[in-house]
Design a protein around this motif. Sequence first.
Motif: not given
Lengths: 343, 792
Positions: B608, B741, B743
Amino acid sequence: MLNKVSDIGNYAVECAKNAMSEKELDEIRVRYLGKKGKFTELLKSLKNLPIEERKTVGALANKFKAELEKVVSERSEKILENDINNKLKSEVFDISFPGEDFGFGTLHPVTIVQKQIEKIFTDMGFMIADGPECVTDYYCFKALNIPENHPARDMQDTYYLENGQLLRTQTSAVQVKVMEEHKPPLKVIAPGRCFRNEDLDACHENTFFQLEGMMIDKGISISNLIYFMKTLLTKVFGRDDIKIRLRPGYFPFVEPGFELDLSCLICQGKGCPTCKQSGWLELLPCGMIHPNVLKYGDIDPDEYSGFAFGLGLTRLAMMKFGIKDIRYLNSGDLRVLKQIHGE
Amino acid sequence: MKISLNWIKDFVDLEGISVDELAERFILSVAEIEDIEYKGNNIKGCVAAKVLKCDKHPESNKLKVLLVDIGNENVQVVCGAPNVREGIVLPFVKVGGSNQKISKVQSTLLCGEESNGVCCSAYELGISDDNSGIMILDENIKPGTDIKNIIPIDDIIFEIDNKSLTHRPDLWGHYGIAREIAAITGRKLKPIDLDQLEESNGKLGIKVDVQEPGKCFRYSCLSISNICKKTSEIDMQVRLYYCGMRTKDLLVDLTNYIMLELGQPLHAFDSRKVREICVKCANQGEKFYTLDKEEHTLNENMLMICNESEPIAIAGVMGGMDSEVEGDTNSIILESANFNGVSVRKTALDLGIRTEASTRFEKMIDPELTIISIKRFIYLLKQVDNNISISSGLTDVYLHKYEPVVIDIDKTYIESYMGIPLKEEKIISILESLEFKVEKRNDVLRVYVPTFRATKDISIKADIVEEVSRVYGYDNIQSKTYLSELKPLEVNKKRDLEHKIKEFLSGSFGFSEIHSYVWYDNDLNKKFGLGSLEGIKIINSISGANSILRSSMVPSMLYSVDLNKKTFSEFGIFEIGSIFDGVLKDGLVNEQKKLCVLLASRGINENSLFYRLKGIINSLLLNMKNIEADYKTKKELFKWNHPVKSADIMASGKELGYMGLLHPLIGNNIDKKLNIAFAELDLDLFSEINLVNSEFKDVSKYPEVNIDFTFLVDKNEPFEKTFEVLNKSKGGLIKDIKFVTLYDGKGIEEGKKSLTFNFLVASDEKTLSGEDIEDVRNKLLSYLDENGYKLR
């Protein structure tokens, strides 16, 4: 029939007016205004009535229906308002709880001061020049009228590099380079890093910032120098009662050379520990550019003259923010740097 | 340099001028005064006292009980000095007075004996370091005489900043300073008393052979014999002491006195040890003992004074041990020479000895001073020892005479340089007060520079302007603005960009700007596991720790991380600075400007953190230049680069720099739990990129619809490939596609990842109906399916 309509209508409006909750209002809506509500049924039943009566009863029913809708909606708003107000009456909130931490950034103290001074000078039409930190002996010394073996070289302990170049000891190393690239009239400042080969302590750094300034044109005089220095300091310190004085100072690249003193800002010139009781703070060296330096820059000293000055940006930043130890500035220590905020 | 005002008063009358006023004028026109010392202020109530009786103290072996005559009374005093005896006259501080050590003398009992006052040593009077015993005064002095009428204890000393005198050889003596003071106060400078050396006429001179005319400009000497007096007068001793010189014996004191007075260093050789003088360079490697008994190794560039061929002094620096004048010396050869300052300076630097003499020679003193100084020496010597004789003729080998300096200047030149109008008479009177000779020739002033200013100090018109303006007073010059043609300012685009970047990073993303050193700290590098980094070397660093210039800013940023890691759990820093990447073909250092940005965090995982920094760089490029970057697998890895999670940043066809994570091995050495990402961008390249013009496209007048799709993609498929596939569906009603996003946690099929994208659907012509939207949705669904992306 009309009476029946009036009775239902009046009763319904009365109920709506007195309703105490949104739930009660919903019941009224369903009972009177819904698809199977009383007014709907009533209007449906009109088709059994004679034309004349149909009109009057219909009109009355619609009037009541409209009124009821209006009252219900008003009452609904009122109830909502009361609900919110009641809720607010009992609400407790801790505004002292911390806000979300987004952090904050800071500029380096020297950058803050540098930007301020750059602005003052660009506002007066000075351009900003840059120069390298690694320079040749020529630009740092020779072209500045400091020949080899000149005692002035003793004053500046120089870092020499293996390829024969050196780390500039002063931003004045920019002077002749700028003269080569631009012709007068010339108004220029050049802020930047400088280096001196010396041991560190609270007042001495081997890496620090200066801001060089110079102005060259026909007829530039000492009185022009005084004007620009005064203007600079008035702006830097944000006060117009600045007093300065020039006294002789020796730097080979200026003639005459001056030390510029600023009337002590702390004691207003009366004498205090900061100014060692003299009433004056030694602030910046300056002078009229030496004719030899102009010649090195290929500018005819018989036609042009100019002044130059060197301002210690690091020192100014320390003064401005009350930083006592010069070593903090190059430390990269965020506990120090995060304290300083610029405009 | 310390200047005694008593000494100055020998040459200028300072009556009526206050010390503060004098000091201020001096600072404004001549040189900086660092300190003003008021000597003798703390000597009060001190008189000459005659010892009438000197008895042993009944209770002490060391102390004596004296009865002294202090003029109007006899008092008893206890004294511990070893040299006190009956009949001598000594300085005595009365009860209530003070000296250097005691601020108020009181009547006391010393071992039971009354003591009413204090007998003083020279040290206690503040005029010497000698505290070995009490000072013994001339026995003919009348008891009760104020000590200040006997010894010139009261004086005011200006301590002048030596640095402000670097260019002024003439100011390295009191007479030169007096000349300046006379000029700035409008007083007259008195001539200096000299002996005319008549005795030397007709006598044979000492043989002097100067073999290095480039190093020895003038060599004057003569010999003096029958010197009987051994010590100098107290007045001279006090002056020397106040000016920072140690007093020794008459001859040494006198040479020092002349040096402090005229700025000309002199040297006295013992005549018994020197016959004829040869001035030549030393032999390489030759050993020599200076008079301070230190051994030095000489080199062939060092000029030596030799007795025939035996070196007896290092020219202009220090005399030798063997030829030094000693206690029984009664005849000397007095050397008064002028050496090339450059050579003296080099010798002094090479030997590591800087003396009062070498400091003066370095400044290029006036060769005309040699004879004057000998004359002054003889004059002063005769004042104290009238029986001396000049035993030789005057030898004067004058090999290098400076060209007279004559400068033509006109009033308008001076006026335009100073920026104010001036009267010609004023200009002339100022120059004449400084002993320049001025001849008027129509509009031109022909200025003859005095020899003591003509060795290097004054050579051009601007020098004359300085003389006129400093004596006129810089404070008398009014401030004046400057008029010039108005034209747009040439903008320094790089500087603008720098400031914008700094504002952007600190203002939008909470970064702090740091400053670091431009060299590596190889101790830290080793600690971090980077090893010793190479780079351009600094060859003379005094600390040694900073001798390799950096070729990347990343290590510098890591030093700051190391410092801050304990205090801050999450921080961002940046710097715009120089790196030095080898030497170019022209032999010059390849200096480049870089922007280095670093993020450190304990809370954010390393992937991240990578993408956060990537996002910041994207914003930076869009904000500054309206460009987007391509990130390519990093080709060339530095020791600090993560071998996998590092990328080259390409923009506008240029390799702008790189970004990525810190190599985990290095990271472990700094802090195992701190994730670190950084980018280093080439600021020179960055600033050369042109801002991409903004192209305006009209926005749809009809409502836009957002549709999100979440679907499964092979885990190893790069994002850019998925995005490329999706982008092919763009066009028509699909206006834009945005990543939402990722996942890849629980519940996702093995080997897959789940991606969510947002599709912006709109028409330029109408409001889309439910059916239209359903149609788009179905088309997209089948497109995803065709490409193997299963909806989740």
